[in-house]
Design a protein around this motif. Structure first.
Motif, PDB file in Angstrom:
ATOM      1  N   TYR A   1       0.292   5.363   1.222  1.00  0.00           N
ATOM      2  CA  TYR A   1      -0.567   6.360   1.845  1.00  0.00           C
ATOM      3  C   TYR A   1       0.102   7.726   1.755  1.00  0.00           C
ATOM      4  O   TYR A   1       1.331   7.844   1.809  1.00  0.00           O
TER       5      TYR A   1
ATOM      6  N   TYR B   1     -10.760  -6.164  11.772  1.00  0.00           N
ATOM      7  CA  TYR B   1      -9.384  -5.829  12.138  1.00  0.00           C
ATOM      8  C   TYR B   1      -9.315  -4.385  12.612  1.00  0.00           C
ATOM      9  O   TYR B   1      -9.793  -3.478  11.917  1.00  0.00           O
TER      10      TYR B   1
ATOM     11  N   ALA C   1      -8.579  10.263  12.732  1.00  0.00           N
ATOM     12  CA  ALA C   1      -7.946  11.561  12.500  1.00  0.00           C
ATOM     13  C   ALA C   1      -6.671  11.763  13.309  1.00  0.00           C
ATOM     14  O   ALA C   1      -5.927  12.718  13.058  1.00  0.00           O
TER      15      ALA C   1
ATOM     16  N   PHE D   1      -2.605   6.947  16.035  1.00  0.00           N
ATOM     17  CA  PHE D   1      -3.639   6.686  15.038  1.00  0.00           C
ATOM     18  C   PHE D   1      -4.277   5.331  15.304  1.00  0.00           C
ATOM     19  O   PHE D   1      -3.581   4.331  15.509  1.00  0.00           O
TER      20      PHE D   1
ATOM     21  N   LEU E   1       5.123   5.185  10.987  1.00  0.00           N
ATOM     22  CA  LEU E   1       4.061   4.674  11.849  1.00  0.00           C
ATOM     23  C   LEU E   1       4.506   3.314  12.379  1.00  0.00           C
ATOM     24  O   LEU E   1       4.820   2.416  11.602  1.00  0.00           O
TER      25      LEU E   1
ATOM     26  N   ASN F   1      -8.848  -4.866   1.765  1.00  0.00           N
ATOM     27  CA  ASN F   1      -8.249  -4.918   3.097  1.00  0.00           C
ATOM     28  C   ASN F   1      -7.412  -3.692   3.396  1.00  0.00           C
ATOM     29  O   ASN F   1      -6.535  -3.709   4.245  1.00  0.00           O
ATOM     30  N   VAL F   2      -7.683  -2.602   2.715  1.00  0.00           N
ATOM     31  CA  VAL F   2      -7.035  -1.316   2.976  1.00  0.00           C
ATOM     32  C   VAL F   2      -7.443  -0.791   4.346  1.00  0.00           C
ATOM     33  O   VAL F   2      -8.592  -0.930   4.749  1.00  0.00           O
ATOM     34  N   LEU F   3      -6.500  -0.184   5.048  1.00  0.00           N
ATOM     35  CA  LEU F   3      -6.778   0.420   6.343  1.00  0.00           C
ATOM     36  C   LEU F   3      -7.498   1.757   6.199  1.00  0.00           C
ATOM     37  O   LEU F   3      -7.131   2.563   5.347  1.00  0.00           O
ATOM     38  N   THR F   4      -8.496   1.951   7.045  1.00  0.00           N
ATOM     39  CA  THR F   4      -9.135   3.258   7.194  1.00  0.00           C
ATOM     40  C   THR F   4      -8.657   3.842   8.518  1.00  0.00           C
ATOM     41  O   THR F   4      -8.762   3.181   9.552  1.00  0.00           O
ATOM     42  N   PHE F   5      -8.174   5.070   8.490  1.00  0.00           N
ATOM     43  CA  PHE F   5      -7.571   5.690   9.666  1.00  0.00           C
ATOM     44  C   PHE F   5      -8.518   6.668  10.348  1.00  0.00           C
ATOM     45  O   PHE F   5      -9.355   7.314   9.696  1.00  0.00           O
TER      46      PHE F   5
ATOM     47  N   PHE G   1       4.448  -0.252   8.428  1.00  0.00           N
ATOM     48  CA  PHE G   1       4.745   0.908   7.591  1.00  0.00           C
ATOM     49  C   PHE G   1       6.238   1.188   7.559  1.00  0.00           C
ATOM     50  O   PHE G   1       6.984   0.845   8.473  1.00  0.00           O
TER      51      PHE G   1
ATOM     52  N   TYR H   1      -1.411   2.715  16.032  1.00  0.00           N
ATOM     53  CA  TYR H   1      -0.069   3.083  15.629  1.00  0.00           C
ATOM     54  C   TYR H   1       0.335   4.352  16.380  1.00  0.00           C
ATOM     55  O   TYR H   1      -0.508   5.163  16.735  1.00  0.00           O
TER      56      TYR H   1
ATOM     57  N   SER I   1      -9.807  -2.311   9.280  1.00  0.00           N
ATOM     58  CA  SER I   1     -10.033  -2.865   7.948  1.00  0.00           C
ATOM     59  C   SER I   1     -10.822  -4.156   8.075  1.00  0.00           C
ATOM     60  O   SER I   1     -11.018  -4.679   9.178  1.00  0.00           O
ATOM     61  N   TYR I   2     -11.277  -4.679   6.950  1.00  0.00           N
ATOM     62  CA  TYR I   2     -11.839  -6.016   6.941  1.00  0.00           C
ATOM     63  C   TYR I   2     -10.710  -7.014   7.225  1.00  0.00           C
ATOM     64  O   TYR I   2      -9.542  -6.726   7.015  1.00  0.00           O
TER      65      TYR I   2
ATOM     66  N   ARG J   1       1.223  -5.829   4.062  1.00  0.00           N
ATOM     67  CA  ARG J   1       0.431  -6.762   4.857  1.00  0.00           C
ATOM     68  C   ARG J   1       0.681  -8.159   4.347  1.00  0.00           C
ATOM     69  O   ARG J   1       0.391  -8.453   3.184  1.00  0.00           O
TER      70      ARG J   1
ATOM     71  N   LEU K   1       3.468   0.014  14.728  1.00  0.00           N
ATOM     72  CA  LEU K   1       2.294  -0.707  15.220  1.00  0.00           C
ATOM     73  C   LEU K   1       2.440  -1.009  16.707  1.00  0.00           C
ATOM     74  O   LEU K   1       3.441  -1.589  17.140  1.00  0.00           O
TER      75      LEU K   1
ATOM     76  N   PHE L   1       0.837  -1.199   0.000  1.00  0.00           N
ATOM     77  CA  PHE L   1       0.000   0.000   0.000  1.00  0.00           C
ATOM     78  C   PHE L   1       0.873   1.251   0.000  1.00  0.00           C
ATOM     79  O   PHE L   1       1.986   1.230   0.538  1.00  0.00           O
TER      80      PHE L   1
ATOM     81  N   GLN M   1       3.034   7.644  15.725  1.00  0.00           N
ATOM     82  CA  GLN M   1       3.847   8.297  14.703  1.00  0.00           C
ATOM     83  C   GLN M   1       4.796   9.276  15.366  1.00  0.00           C
ATOM     84  O   GLN M   1       4.366  10.203  16.046  1.00  0.00           O
TER      85      GLN M   1
END
Lengths: 117, 119
Positions: free
Chosen positions: A37, B31, B112, B90, B43, B106-110, A107, B35, B94-95, A95, B45, A35, B37
């Motif tokens: 970002y 999921y 704010a 953060f 980032l 399976n992209v991450l949604t973050f 990342f 994270y 994701s699924y 991933r 984990l 990915f 930063q």
């Protein structure tokens, strides 16, 4: 173990030029996703593009393309015709998919891209 | 559709204090992850979870606790804050990978982000 490396802490590019942001990765899993970002100065994380390890063609999304070289384990982001609004931090991520549905996403350290007018 | 909601956005703590960063998502994502930063570090984990009742450690778990009692919520707890925990945090979801193994789904949604300062 998974590892993502971004070797360019910062880059300056002239507006309208193309730019390549480097990303190399390491994994023992044959199935994985890569990915990119974007993080502008406002701080939000914006998904740009995705490449699966078994995808035959390089992913493209508008002005973004991913130069995927599996044998070299590299997944460079190419931005064509750069714009001032492209100035931001860019993160590469990976991933592992094959061994477990509990696959975590890691990342790289990021590249700060600055576009000169 | 709110996506991923993090609270608070800003917090100042004194060394030794405890606090909880809240994270909630309304996308039915299995999921969830946290994270931190830091400049030059990207980032990293902290902890992640693949469903209610299941959590695991990431790259930098020390000093942080998590739990996942529901699909929607994944709070991050700092039991005794230290200056080294000053960072931007953060939450992302994701699924599960096995829902769409080799798909951009399976992209991450973050969220704010939450800026934490420990004095």
């Amino acid at each position: 173990a998974q590892k993502i490396t971004q070797t360019q802490p910062g880059m300056f590019v002239q507006e309208k030029e193309a730019v390549t942001l480097d990303c190399t990765y390491d994994t023992s899993d044959p199935s994985y996703g890569l990915f990119w970002y974007k993080q502008p100065s406002s701080g939000e994380m914006i998904f740009l593009i995705y490449q699966g390890s078994y995808d035959q063609q390089n992913a493209t999304e508008g002005r973004y393309s991913l130069n995927f070289q599996k044998a070299r384990k590299s997944a460079n982001l190419v931005i064509s015709a750069s714009q001032l609004g492209d100035s931001a931090m860019y993160f590469c991520a990976m991933r592992d998919i094959g061994y477990s549905s509990a696959s975590k996403i890691i990342f790289g350290s990021g590249t700060r891209l600055s576009i000169r007018p | 559709n709110a996506g991923v909601t993090q609270t608070p956005k800003f917090q100042v703590l004194k060394t030794g204090q405890s606090m909880t960063l809240q994270c909630a998502q309304d996308m039915n994502h299995e999921y969830m992850s946290w994270y931190r930063q830091d400049p030059g570090m990207g980032l990293r984990l902290i902890h992640y979870s693949v469903g209610a009742g299941i959590t695991d450690q990431g790259e930098v778990p020390n000093g942080y606790n998590v739990s996942r009692s529901t699909t929607e919520d994944f709070p991050l707890r700092l039991l005794s804050a230290a200056p080294s925990q000053t960072s931007v945090y953060f939450c992302a979801s994701s699924y599960a990978v096995d829902r769409a193994p080799l798909s951009g789904a399976n992209v991450l949604t973050f969220g704010a982000g939450s800026r934490l300062t420990v004095l």
